[in-house]
Design a protein around this motif. Structure first.
Motif, PDB file in Angstrom:
ATOM      1  N   GLY A 119       8.960  43.972  19.705  1.00 13.87           N
ATOM      2  CA  GLY A 119       9.594  42.852  19.008  1.00 13.87           C
ATOM      3  C   GLY A 119      11.083  42.722  19.239  1.00 13.87           C
ATOM      4  O   GLY A 119      11.616  41.613  19.223  1.00 13.87           O
ATOM      5  N   LEU A 120      11.764  43.855  19.441  1.00 17.00           N
ATOM      6  CA  LEU A 120      13.218  43.840  19.581  1.00 17.00           C
ATOM      7  C   LEU A 120      13.656  44.489  20.885  1.00 17.00           C
ATOM      8  O   LEU A 120      12.988  45.379  21.418  1.00 17.00           O
ATOM      9  N   GLY A 121      14.803  44.034  21.378  1.00 17.59           N
ATOM     10  CA  GLY A 121      15.462  44.672  22.498  1.00 17.59           C
ATOM     11  C   GLY A 121      16.858  45.085  22.088  1.00 17.59           C
ATOM     12  O   GLY A 121      17.428  44.521  21.147  1.00 17.59           O
ATOM     13  N   VAL A 122      17.405  46.075  22.774  1.00 14.00           N
ATOM     14  CA  VAL A 122      18.793  46.471  22.568  1.00 14.00           C
ATOM     15  C   VAL A 122      19.409  46.668  23.946  1.00 14.00           C
ATOM     16  O   VAL A 122      18.755  47.157  24.867  1.00 14.00           O
ATOM     17  N   THR A 129      30.162  45.244  24.428  1.00 18.60           N
ATOM     18  CA  THR A 129      29.276  44.995  23.302  1.00 18.60           C
ATOM     19  C   THR A 129      27.951  45.735  23.463  1.00 18.60           C
ATOM     20  O   THR A 129      27.534  46.076  24.566  1.00 18.60           O
ATOM     21  N   MET A 130      27.316  45.975  22.330  1.00 20.83           N
ATOM     22  CA  MET A 130      25.936  46.446  22.268  1.00 20.83           C
ATOM     23  C   MET A 130      25.223  45.563  21.251  1.00 20.83           C
ATOM     24  O   MET A 130      25.698  45.418  20.113  1.00 20.83           O
ATOM     25  N   LYS A 131      24.106  44.976  21.655  1.00 21.94           N
ATOM     26  CA  LYS A 131      23.474  43.969  20.815  1.00 21.94           C
ATOM     27  C   LYS A 131      21.975  44.214  20.673  1.00 21.94           C
ATOM     28  O   LYS A 131      21.335  44.724  21.582  1.00 21.94           O
ATOM     29  N   VAL A 132      21.454  43.826  19.516  1.00 21.79           N
ATOM     30  CA  VAL A 132      20.019  43.823  19.246  1.00 21.79           C
ATOM     31  C   VAL A 132      19.553  42.382  19.300  1.00 21.79           C
ATOM     32  O   VAL A 132      20.169  41.487  18.709  1.00 21.79           O
ATOM     33  N   ILE A 139      17.212  35.844  21.577  1.00 24.55           N
ATOM     34  CA  ILE A 139      18.149  35.458  20.513  1.00 24.55           C
ATOM     35  C   ILE A 139      18.782  36.714  19.914  1.00 24.55           C
ATOM     36  O   ILE A 139      18.079  37.630  19.476  1.00 24.55           O
ATOM     37  N   VAL A 140      20.114  36.776  19.884  1.00 23.19           N
ATOM     38  CA  VAL A 140      20.836  37.948  19.389  1.00 23.19           C
ATOM     39  C   VAL A 140      20.775  37.973  17.866  1.00 23.19           C
ATOM     40  O   VAL A 140      21.074  36.977  17.189  1.00 23.19           O
ATOM     41  N   ARG A 141      20.371  39.119  17.303  1.00 25.61           N
ATOM     42  CA  ARG A 141      20.263  39.276  15.863  1.00 25.61           C
ATOM     43  C   ARG A 141      21.465  39.975  15.255  1.00 25.61           C
ATOM     44  O   ARG A 141      21.883  39.666  14.157  1.00 25.61           O
ATOM     45  N   ARG A 142      22.019  40.936  15.993  1.00 20.87           N
ATOM     46  CA  ARG A 142      23.220  41.611  15.479  1.00 20.87           C
ATOM     47  C   ARG A 142      23.910  42.379  16.587  1.00 20.87           C
ATOM     48  O   ARG A 142      23.293  42.710  17.605  1.00 20.87           O
ATOM     49  N   GLU A 143      25.182  42.642  16.353  1.00 17.59           N
ATOM     50  CA  GLU A 143      25.980  43.431  17.283  1.00 17.59           C
ATOM     51  C   GLU A 143      26.300  44.773  16.631  1.00 17.59           C
ATOM     52  O   GLU A 143      26.632  44.838  15.440  1.00 17.59           O
ATOM     53  N   LEU A 144      26.170  45.846  17.409  1.00 18.72           N
ATOM     54  CA  LEU A 144      26.425  47.197  16.918  1.00 18.72           C
ATOM     55  C   LEU A 144      27.808  47.623  17.390  1.00 18.72           C
ATOM     56  O   LEU A 144      28.028  47.837  18.583  1.00 18.72           O
ATOM     57  N   GLN A 145      28.740  47.734  16.446  1.00 16.98           N
ATOM     58  CA  GLN A 145      30.138  48.007  16.779  1.00 16.98           C
ATOM     59  C   GLN A 145      30.561  49.362  16.230  1.00 16.98           C
ATOM     60  O   GLN A 145      30.271  49.683  15.075  1.00 16.98           O
ATOM     61  N   LYS A 173      25.752  57.838  18.687  1.00 15.64           N
ATOM     62  CA  LYS A 173      25.675  57.158  17.402  1.00 15.64           C
ATOM     63  C   LYS A 173      24.244  56.723  17.118  1.00 15.64           C
ATOM     64  O   LYS A 173      23.507  56.349  18.035  1.00 15.64           O
ATOM     65  N   ILE A 174      23.871  56.796  15.861  1.00 15.86           N
ATOM     66  CA  ILE A 174      22.552  56.376  15.402  1.00 15.86           C
ATOM     67  C   ILE A 174      22.732  55.182  14.484  1.00 15.86           C
ATOM     68  O   ILE A 174      23.507  55.238  13.520  1.00 15.86           O
ATOM     69  N   TRP A 175      22.021  54.092  14.780  1.00  8.05           N
ATOM     70  CA  TRP A 175      22.235  52.814  14.114  1.00  8.05           C
ATOM     71  C   TRP A 175      20.948  52.316  13.445  1.00  8.05           C
ATOM     72  O   TRP A 175      19.851  52.606  13.904  1.00  8.05           O
ATOM     73  N   SER A 176      21.138  51.503  12.432  1.00 14.54           N
ATOM     74  CA  SER A 176      20.037  50.726  11.881  1.00 14.54           C
ATOM     75  C   SER A 176      19.982  49.397  12.628  1.00 14.54           C
ATOM     76  O   SER A 176      20.972  48.648  12.645  1.00 14.54           O
ATOM     77  N   ALA A 177      18.839  49.113  13.250  1.00 16.75           N
ATOM     78  CA  ALA A 177      18.686  47.823  13.931  1.00 16.75           C
ATOM     79  C   ALA A 177      18.514  46.689  12.932  1.00 16.75           C
ATOM     80  O   ALA A 177      18.640  45.516  13.293  1.00 16.75           O
ATOM     81  N   GLU A 178      18.243  47.039  11.671  1.00 11.04           N
ATOM     82  CA  GLU A 178      18.003  46.022  10.651  1.00 11.04           C
ATOM     83  C   GLU A 178      19.293  45.463  10.078  1.00 11.04           C
ATOM     84  O   GLU A 178      19.409  44.257   9.850  1.00 11.04           O
ATOM     85  N   ASP A 179      20.295  46.337   9.836  1.00  9.86           N
ATOM     86  CA  ASP A 179      21.542  45.827   9.252  1.00  9.86           C
ATOM     87  C   ASP A 179      22.783  46.172  10.083  1.00  9.86           C
ATOM     88  O   ASP A 179      23.901  45.800   9.714  1.00  9.86           O
TER      89      ASP A 179
END
Length: 403
Positions: A119-122, A129-132, A139-145, A173-179
């Motif tokens: 369902g998602l790509g990163v 930039t790094m984006k989900v 469609i970009v859902r969020r950027e991981l900064q 770094k470990i990220w939440s793809a949701e928020d």
């Protein structure tokens, strides 16, 4: 520990022949009287040049195509074409992308991954930039900064909602793809992170670095549990898998920490800049075998409990049986361009090269499959989920294919 040398192995005759087709062949052949060039290249010999010509379209949108110079056209659909060169006893299936995502990044896409559910790509880029994004439409859902400088590698944990990244800032770094939050940062490397591997569900991970080491981490406590050193220089790629029970992984010198989860029975592969593939028992930290290639190794992966592959700077891909690594089971080489990534795909592997080629090698009666689109731009990473494949390219585009 077994040490083996594969530097004098030469590719099989059928693997040293490469079919090349114009990158935008599908668009070109959809034009009235459209033409697309193609060639057949055997390593060390002049290439055979030819041309495909459009003879109109069928009701389902596929193109009627003829070929010159002894080339033959097989099956043609709206997304792929099969072409052979009987004089060189070779052929290939060329697949065009089903979708092209041009707005995820503005510059070179250096790495990507797709979640286990698809369902998602990163992805990360030299645009900083790094984006989900949504794997279906880009469609970009969020950027991981949070990284300082470029991000070299990114991947999903098996859950599909957590992302692991490593950057030139020597941090993981470990990220939440949701928020988009980053609850964990791992520090300890003294050089840029080049690759990562997740063990089982992700309580522990492995990273490798330009500093010449690989490290085993506990994500919950953000602590390093062990270091694999003496790697002869930068460690460009890593992979963790479950080997056959016949492989002696060694015993740890000390009782493993209770923070170490499911590392028993795991084998760690390290693709090293000095041209050596090094294998270690993850829990024991002991070397298991070494295989010396003919050039720097950039990537590696497991195909099964006994089959592994590694790819080098000179374009060679070695398939090894870990029960006996004295000689490769197979050597694949389509060109002399560096192999940049390898991923398991069904029972075989997908490879991407710095000359823009991404391919699935043909086995026995099947033809090689080549993914088209990039115009000689390096494809830094490919990722697969089911029959869908995604590629990260220097031209800044993420491409989606269906095989």
């Amino acid at each position: 520990m077994l040490e083996c040398d594969g530097s004098d192995v030469t590719p099989g005759d059928n693997m040293a022949v490469r079919m090349i087709l114009q990158s935008d062949w599908l668009d070109a052949l959809r034009e009235n009287d459209g033409q697309a060039w193609l060639s057949c290249k055997r390593l060390g010999q002049p290439s055979v040049q030819g041309e495909l010509k459009s003879m109109g379209m069928s009701n389902d949108g596929s193109v009627y195509v003829t070929a010159s110079e002894g080339f033959q056209v097989g099956e043609v659909t709206k997304r792929f074409i099969v072409v052979s060169c009987p004089g060189e006893n070779c052929g290939a299936k060329f697949v065009a992308p089903t979708a092209v995502f041009q707005k995820v990044h503005s510059k070179m896409v250096s790495c990507l991954d797709v979640s286990s559910g698809g369902g998602l790509g990163v992805s990360c880029s030299t645009d900083g930039t790094m984006k989900v994004w949504e794997a279906a439409n880009g469609i970009v859902r969020r950027e991981l900064q949070g990284h300082i400088g470029e991000v070299n590698t990114c991947q999903f944990f098996p859950s599909g909602v957590v992302v692991l990244s490593g950057g030139m800032d020597s941090q993981l770094k470990i990220w939440s793809a949701e928020d988009g939050s980053c609850p964990v940062t791992l520090r300890g490397h003294k050089g840029g992170i080049l690759d990562t591997a997740v063990i089982e569900r992700g309580r522990n991970i492995v990273s490798c670095s330009r500093d010449g080491t690989a490290k085993l981490w506990d994500c919950g406590s953000a602590s390093c549990l062990g270091t694999f050193s003496d790697c002869g220089g930068p460690v460009n790629g890593c992979a963790v898998g479950v080997p056959d029970n016949s492989i002696n992984l060694g015993e740890p010198d000390e009782t493993p920490s209770d923070r170490e989860v499911l590392t028993e029975g795991k084998l760690l592969l390290l693709a090293c800049e000095d041209g050596v593939l090094r294998a270690f028992g993850v829990q024991s930290r002991k070397p298991v075998f070494q295989f010396a290639a003919s050039a720097a190794l950039n990537c590696c992966c497991f195909l099964s409990s006994v089959r592994i592959v590694c790819g080098g700077q000179d374009g060679k891909i070695y398939e090894l049986d870990i029960r006996d690594t004295r000689q490769p089971v197979q050597l694949v080489q389509l060109s002399e361009s560096p192999v940049l990534s390898l991923v398991p795909f069904q029972s075989e592997f997908l490879a991407s090269l710095s000359d823009g080629t991404s391919f699935l090698p043909g086995m026995e009666e099947t033809l090689p499959v080549q993914l088209t689109g990039p115009d000689c731009d390096p494809v830094y990473r490919v990722a697969a989920c089911g029959n869908r494949v995604y590629s990260a390219c220097r031209d800044g585009v993420v491409r989606k294919y269906v095989l």
